[in-house]
Design a protein around this motif. Structure first.
Motif, PDB file in Angstrom:
ATOM      1  N   THR A 158      -5.339   3.997  -9.901  1.00 18.24           N
ATOM      2  CA  THR A 158      -5.971   4.993 -10.769  1.00 18.24           C
ATOM      3  C   THR A 158      -7.247   5.496 -10.104  1.00 18.24           C
ATOM      4  O   THR A 158      -7.895   4.760  -9.348  1.00 18.24           O
ATOM      5  N   ILE A 159      -7.624   6.747 -10.387  1.00 19.57           N
ATOM      6  CA  ILE A 159      -8.873   7.323  -9.890  1.00 19.57           C
ATOM      7  C   ILE A 159      -9.534   8.100 -11.026  1.00 19.57           C
ATOM      8  O   ILE A 159      -8.902   8.382 -12.051  1.00 19.57           O
ATOM      9  N   SER A 160     -10.789   8.459 -10.847  1.00 18.07           N
ATOM     10  CA  SER A 160     -11.522   9.156 -11.908  1.00 18.07           C
ATOM     11  C   SER A 160     -11.205  10.649 -11.971  1.00 18.07           C
ATOM     12  O   SER A 160     -11.447  11.297 -12.985  1.00 18.07           O
ATOM     13  N   GLU A 161     -10.667  11.221 -10.887  1.00 17.91           N
ATOM     14  CA  GLU A 161     -10.311  12.645 -10.852  1.00 17.91           C
ATOM     15  C   GLU A 161      -9.067  12.882 -11.708  1.00 17.91           C
ATOM     16  O   GLU A 161      -7.989  12.361 -11.410  1.00 17.91           O
ATOM     17  N   LYS A 162      -9.198  13.666 -12.781  1.00 21.04           N
ATOM     18  CA  LYS A 162      -8.099  13.855 -13.725  1.00 21.04           C
ATOM     19  C   LYS A 162      -7.201  15.045 -13.386  1.00 21.04           C
ATOM     20  O   LYS A 162      -6.092  15.162 -13.901  1.00 21.04           O
ATOM     21  N   ARG A 163      -7.705  15.939 -12.558  1.00 19.93           N
ATOM     22  CA  ARG A 163      -6.858  17.055 -12.159  1.00 19.93           C
ATOM     23  C   ARG A 163      -5.828  16.585 -11.132  1.00 19.93           C
ATOM     24  O   ARG A 163      -6.051  15.599 -10.439  1.00 19.93           O
ATOM     25  N   THR A 164      -4.707  17.295 -11.026  1.00 18.94           N
ATOM     26  CA  THR A 164      -3.683  16.919 -10.049  1.00 18.94           C
ATOM     27  C   THR A 164      -4.251  17.033  -8.639  1.00 18.94           C
ATOM     28  O   THR A 164      -4.823  18.061  -8.266  1.00 18.94           O
ATOM     29  N   ILE A 165      -4.084  15.975  -7.886  1.00 23.08           N
ATOM     30  CA  ILE A 165      -4.603  15.957  -6.518  1.00 23.08           C
ATOM     31  C   ILE A 165      -3.615  15.226  -5.621  1.00 23.08           C
ATOM     32  O   ILE A 165      -3.076  14.184  -5.991  1.00 23.08           O
ATOM     33  N   GLU A 166      -3.331  15.824  -4.466  1.00 13.92           N
ATOM     34  CA  GLU A 166      -2.499  15.165  -3.461  1.00 13.92           C
ATOM     35  C   GLU A 166      -3.381  14.877  -2.253  1.00 13.92           C
ATOM     36  O   GLU A 166      -3.952  15.794  -1.657  1.00 13.92           O
ATOM     37  N   VAL A 167      -3.507  13.596  -1.932  1.00 20.06           N
ATOM     38  CA  VAL A 167      -4.333  13.195  -0.784  1.00 20.06           C
ATOM     39  C   VAL A 167      -3.416  12.745   0.340  1.00 20.06           C
ATOM     40  O   VAL A 167      -2.290  12.296   0.106  1.00 20.06           O
ATOM     41  N   ARG A 168      -3.925  12.855   1.549  1.00 22.95           N
ATOM     42  CA  ARG A 168      -3.099  12.542   2.713  1.00 22.95           C
ATOM     43  C   ARG A 168      -3.815  11.581   3.650  1.00 22.95           C
ATOM     44  O   ARG A 168      -5.036  11.585   3.741  1.00 22.95           O
ATOM     45  N   GLY A 169      -3.014  10.772   4.297  1.00 22.13           N
ATOM     46  CA  GLY A 169      -3.607   9.784   5.191  1.00 22.13           C
ATOM     47  C   GLY A 169      -2.562   9.157   6.091  1.00 22.13           C
ATOM     48  O   GLY A 169      -1.466   9.692   6.273  1.00 22.13           O
ATOM     49  N   GLU A 170      -2.931   8.016   6.633  1.00 28.68           N
ATOM     50  CA  GLU A 170      -2.076   7.318   7.587  1.00 28.68           C
ATOM     51  C   GLU A 170      -1.937   5.862   7.161  1.00 28.68           C
ATOM     52  O   GLU A 170      -2.930   5.140   7.050  1.00 28.68           O
ATOM     53  N   ALA A 171      -0.708   5.451   6.892  1.00 29.79           N
ATOM     54  CA  ALA A 171      -0.435   4.041   6.612  1.00 29.79           C
ATOM     55  C   ALA A 171      -0.220   3.341   7.954  1.00 29.79           C
ATOM     56  O   ALA A 171       0.426   3.888   8.854  1.00 29.79           O
ATOM     57  N   PHE A 172      -0.749   2.146   8.084  1.00 27.41           N
ATOM     58  CA  PHE A 172      -0.679   1.456   9.374  1.00 27.41           C
ATOM     59  C   PHE A 172      -0.606  -0.048   9.163  1.00 27.41           C
ATOM     60  O   PHE A 172      -0.854  -0.562   8.067  1.00 27.41           O
ATOM     61  N   MET A 173      -0.277  -0.751  10.232  1.00 27.52           N
ATOM     62  CA  MET A 173      -0.262  -2.205  10.208  1.00 27.52           C
ATOM     63  C   MET A 173      -1.389  -2.710  11.105  1.00 27.52           C
ATOM     64  O   MET A 173      -1.388  -2.437  12.316  1.00 27.52           O
ATOM     65  N   PRO A 174      -2.364  -3.438  10.548  1.00 27.78           N
ATOM     66  CA  PRO A 174      -3.437  -4.005  11.377  1.00 27.78           C
ATOM     67  C   PRO A 174      -2.852  -4.910  12.464  1.00 27.78           C
ATOM     68  O   PRO A 174      -1.768  -5.488  12.297  1.00 27.78           O
ATOM     69  N   LEU A 175      -3.584  -5.047  13.559  1.00 25.51           N
ATOM     70  CA  LEU A 175      -3.058  -5.807  14.694  1.00 25.51           C
ATOM     71  C   LEU A 175      -2.775  -7.262  14.339  1.00 25.51           C
ATOM     72  O   LEU A 175      -1.786  -7.838  14.790  1.00 25.51           O
ATOM     73  N   HIS A 176      -3.637  -7.878  13.515  1.00 32.33           N
ATOM     74  CA  HIS A 176      -3.397  -9.286  13.180  1.00 32.33           C
ATOM     75  C   HIS A 176      -2.114  -9.428  12.370  1.00 32.33           C
ATOM     76  O   HIS A 176      -1.363 -10.404  12.522  1.00 32.33           O
ATOM     77  N   SER A 177      -1.821  -8.445  11.511  1.00 36.75           N
ATOM     78  CA  SER A 177      -0.578  -8.476  10.736  1.00 36.75           C
ATOM     79  C   SER A 177       0.627  -8.263  11.645  1.00 36.75           C
ATOM     80  O   SER A 177       1.676  -8.901  11.477  1.00 36.75           O
ATOM     81  N   PHE A 178       0.479  -7.370  12.623  1.00 35.27           N
ATOM     82  CA  PHE A 178       1.557  -7.078  13.572  1.00 35.27           C
ATOM     83  C   PHE A 178       1.916  -8.312  14.392  1.00 35.27           C
ATOM     84  O   PHE A 178       3.098  -8.672  14.528  1.00 35.27           O
ATOM     85  N   LEU A 179       0.891  -8.978  14.926  1.00 35.80           N
ATOM     86  CA  LEU A 179       1.139 -10.162  15.742  1.00 35.80           C
ATOM     87  C   LEU A 179       1.755 -11.281  14.908  1.00 35.80           C
ATOM     88  O   LEU A 179       2.676 -11.976  15.349  1.00 35.80           O
ATOM     89  N   ALA A 180       1.260 -11.458  13.677  1.00 37.18           N
ATOM     90  CA  ALA A 180       1.795 -12.501  12.794  1.00 37.18           C
ATOM     91  C   ALA A 180       3.245 -12.200  12.425  1.00 37.18           C
ATOM     92  O   ALA A 180       4.097 -13.103  12.389  1.00 37.18           O
ATOM     93  N   LEU A 181       3.551 -10.918  12.148  1.00 36.40           N
ATOM     94  CA  LEU A 181       4.909 -10.527  11.779  1.00 36.40           C
ATOM     95  C   LEU A 181       5.878 -10.767  12.935  1.00 36.40           C
ATOM     96  O   LEU A 181       6.966 -11.327  12.742  1.00 36.40           O
ATOM     97  N   ASN A 182       5.484 -10.364  14.145  1.00 34.36           N
ATOM     98  CA  ASN A 182       6.365 -10.560  15.300  1.00 34.36           C
ATOM     99  C   ASN A 182       6.564 -12.039  15.607  1.00 34.36           C
ATOM    100  O   ASN A 182       7.658 -12.468  15.998  1.00 34.36           O
ATOM    101  N   LYS A 183       5.503 -12.837  15.428  1.00 33.57           N
ATOM    102  CA  LYS A 183       5.635 -14.277  15.649  1.00 33.57           C
ATOM    103  C   LYS A 183       6.630 -14.869  14.660  1.00 33.57           C
ATOM    104  O   LYS A 183       7.496 -15.674  15.015  1.00 33.57           O
TER     105      LYS A 183
END
Length: 665
Positions: A158-183
């Motif tokens: 939830t956010i405080s902005e009540k008007r319709t809003i579409e935000v954009r970004g980049e989903a990523f995997m942190p390096l520690h998560s990547f190394l742990a997942l591959n292990k």
């Protein structure tokens, strides 16, 4: 408790837990220990179970992932998600600046942002609630991955902005998560991900949201798509407003008055890039003023007011001299490329995994080829392709043997596995690799028993099974090459000390298929003793939240084997501990109570996971970045930008010895 009281309590807990989550996952500045968060979350879960009519979509309990989907539905982007034009050098950046200033006919100011190497996504909020999340797709049509994006803790529900809003970004995997997942995937004999970007994309395209939830993904927002009645005049103000709304913004963005400042920023992050806890593949440069952006407009494919500087590829060319086969402790036969030494991303590489025969065939890799090598994720050496035009005709095609290179047994494919496997339980290579795994740091951690020493002892027929390690005698060790009085005594002392390890170390060391260090600890904490584990059934194992069907089946099968039963009896008779002796969370809680700790650099005596666990057991919270709210930075060897930032902020810095002394006291 009546319904109204329960409803109020649930609402208060949701508000409090979302505040704690924002502080931890977005600000990276937790104000309470993990134990406090967990306690409140358990309280909320119990209340929601008793009063399901009051379960809210904004509740943190709704992040764990719902039912698996049949497929992803298509989503149309009302404002296209266009790609950016590329710049590859300083001249390209200056050309971009010249075009922009000529078209704008006035001076411009730029915003520079790190180009996160992940998956572009769009989040839509209506009346302040997160209602849809989608991939970029082809820029016009993406896929609805709302249920997976809800599992990312840095995505506000939830956010405080009540008007319709579409935000954009980049989903990523942190390096520690990547190394742990591959292990973890290696331990479960699954194909590893080539880089964090592929891992993030693969995680977000899982039809089962619970898988995405387990992958520890993160997200940075960098702008808007659609927003009703936007009243902001610059991109820098956009970023600040997004931050105010509770979105996670990459903190390293910078406003640059001139192209010279842009070039300096690019040069800085070209050097500092390895010190980040996530991957970037370039820098995005945008005109800051939104009116100027509108004036500059778009080409058919790209905005004229932005460009992406791409870092030079970390690739190298070398010769493939041979393909060597190795047999792992579970019998999987893996081909490895033997290369002419070549320097890449700061280190010299002579070997690179080729994973399996199918991959070699698909890429048409031949012995003698000139090949392109790359460090996937700047971490793992990977053969990218052969340079066919450099072939002389003397190259030879590779084919996997039909028999095990160690014992000669026939190799087989199990179920739908890609890998070939040796099923001989007495295969020397498997036995030796099993011993190496048993003494490794995350297992029994026997100092002095490295790969070469294990190989020496195995070849001398002094050890064949795990139990043999605890039967080693001083006299027989002294007869071996490079084994002096002092080194032998140190080795025997280390072996004896390992007998007191907690149960999870032994469980992991046994090499149960599909059971990594994390799962071993879960089993040890749950059952407390080896006897209880041996008496447990498949149903007992599958009842544990973190244990899946494959894992439960593997555990039950393992402990039903006569050889395993005999081995555990021998180990117990030899004095090896069979109980969980993990630290009591309350015993030393005052040591790091309510303190925020950052780990940086490489430690000699602790793995990163071991140090993190010790801090958390002692009441502290480990975060990934240094801020004014950090209490202590523990710095190992080659500590980088985090160490420097701690000095700038006058934060207490410990070396590894100070940390060890504090833990041991």
């Amino acid at each position: 408790m009546d319904k109204q009281e329960a409803k109020k309590k649930i609402e208060n807990l949701i508000q409090l837990l979302n505040k704690y989550g924002y502080e931890y996952y977005v600000l990276d500045q937790p104000t309470v220990p993990d134990a406090t968060y967990d306690e409140k979350l358990q309280e909320l879960e119990k209340l929601e179970a008793a009063f399901p009519e009051f379960v809210s979509e904004s509740s943190p309990t709704q992040r764990v992932g719902g039912q698996p989907l049949d497929k992803f539905h298509k989503v149309e982007h009302h404002v296209p998600m266009l790609s950016l034009g590329n710049a590859f050098n300083e001249a390209d950046l200056r050309d971009f600046d010249r075009r922009v200033t000529q078209l704008a006919q006035e001076p411009v100011t730029y915003i520079c942002e790190l180009k996160i190497d992940g998956l572009a996504i769009a989040l839509t909020y209506e009346d302040g609630k997160f209602v849809r999340g989608a991939t970029r797709g082809d820029g016009t049509i993406g896929e609805d991955i709302t249920s997976n994006l809800r599992t990312i803790r840095s995505v506000p529900l939830t956010i405080s902005e009540k008007r319709t809003i579409e935000v954009r970004g980049e989903a990523f995997m942190p390096l520690h998560s990547f190394l742990a997942l591959n292990k973890e995937r290696e331990e479960e004999e699954e194909m590893v991900f080539a880089n964090p970007r592929n891992a993030a994309a693969g995680s977000l395209r899982q039809l089962d949201p619970k898988i995405a939830a387990s992958r520890n993904l993160d997200l940075f927002l960098f702008g808007y798509g659609q927003w009703e009645a936007e009243e902001i005049g610059s991109h820098s103000d956009r970023l600040n407003y997004l931050s105010e709304l509770g979105f996670k913004i990459n903190p390293e963005w910078k406003r640059c008055e001139t192209i010279e400042e842009v070039i300096e920023y690019v040069a800085h992050w070209t050097t500092e890039r390895p010190n980040l806890s996530y991957e970037i593949d370039g820098i995005v440069i945008k005109v800051d003023n939104l009116q100027q952006q509108a004036k500059l407009g778009f080409t058919a494919k790209n905005p004229r007011w932005a460009i992406a500087y791409k870092f030079p590829a970390t690739e190298a060319v070398t010769k493939l001299r041979d393909i060597e086969l190795s047999v792992g402790r579970t019998g999987v036969v893996t081909p490895t490329a033997i290369l002419d030494p070549v320097k890449i991303a700061g280190s010299t590489v002579q070997r690179a995994s080729l994973h399996n025969a199918d991959l070699i065939k698909e890429m048409d890799i031949r012995i003698g080829d000139t090949i392109v090598l790359k460090k996937a994720g700047d971490i793992i050496p990977k053969v990218v392709r052969a340079i066919e035009e450099k072939r002389t005709g003397n190259e030879t095609e590779f084919s996997m043997p039909k028999n095990c290179p160690s014992c000669g047994s026939e190799l087989v494919h199990l179920e739908e596995e890609v890998a070939l496997r040796c099923l001989n339980p007495d295969c020397p290579a498997q036995l030796q690799e099993g011993l190496i795994h048993f003494v490794s740091r995350d297992a029994m951690n026997i100092d002095g028993l490295g790969e070469k020493v294990i190989e020496q002892l195995f070849q001398a027929k002094l050890i064949k099974t795990i139990a043999d390690i605890y039967r080693l005698k001083k006299d027989e060790l002294l007869n071996l090459e490079r084994m002096g009085e002092k080194s032998v005594q140190n080795l025997l002392t280390a072996i004896d000390a390992s007998k007191t390890n907690s149960l999870e170390k032994l469980l992991f060391g046994l090499g149960i298929r599909h059971i990594g260090a994390k799962a071993a600890r879960t089993l040890a904490v749950h059952f407390q003793t080896m006897d209880r584990i041996q008496q447990a059934t498949y149903d007992d194992f599958i009842a544990i939240d973190e244990v899946g069907e494959k894992m439960a089946d593997a555990i039950a099968r393992f402990f039903s084997e006569e050889k395993v039963i005999a081995l555990l009896h021998q180990l117990s008779a030899l004095g090896v501990n069979m109980t969980y002796t993990g630290a009591d969370h309350s015993s030393k809680a005052a040591l790091f109570s309510n303190q925020t700790i950052v780990l940086t650099g490489k430690m000699e005596n602790f793995s990163r996971n071991e140090a993190k666990e010790l801090i958390e057991v002692n009441g502290g919270t480990v975060t990934g970045s240094v801020s004014k709210n950090t209490d202590i930075v523990i710095a190992g060897e080659a500590a980088g930008s985090k160490y420097n930032k701690a000095k700038e902020l006058n934060i207490t810095i410990w070396d590894e010895q100070q940390f060890k002394d504090a833990i041991d006291s």
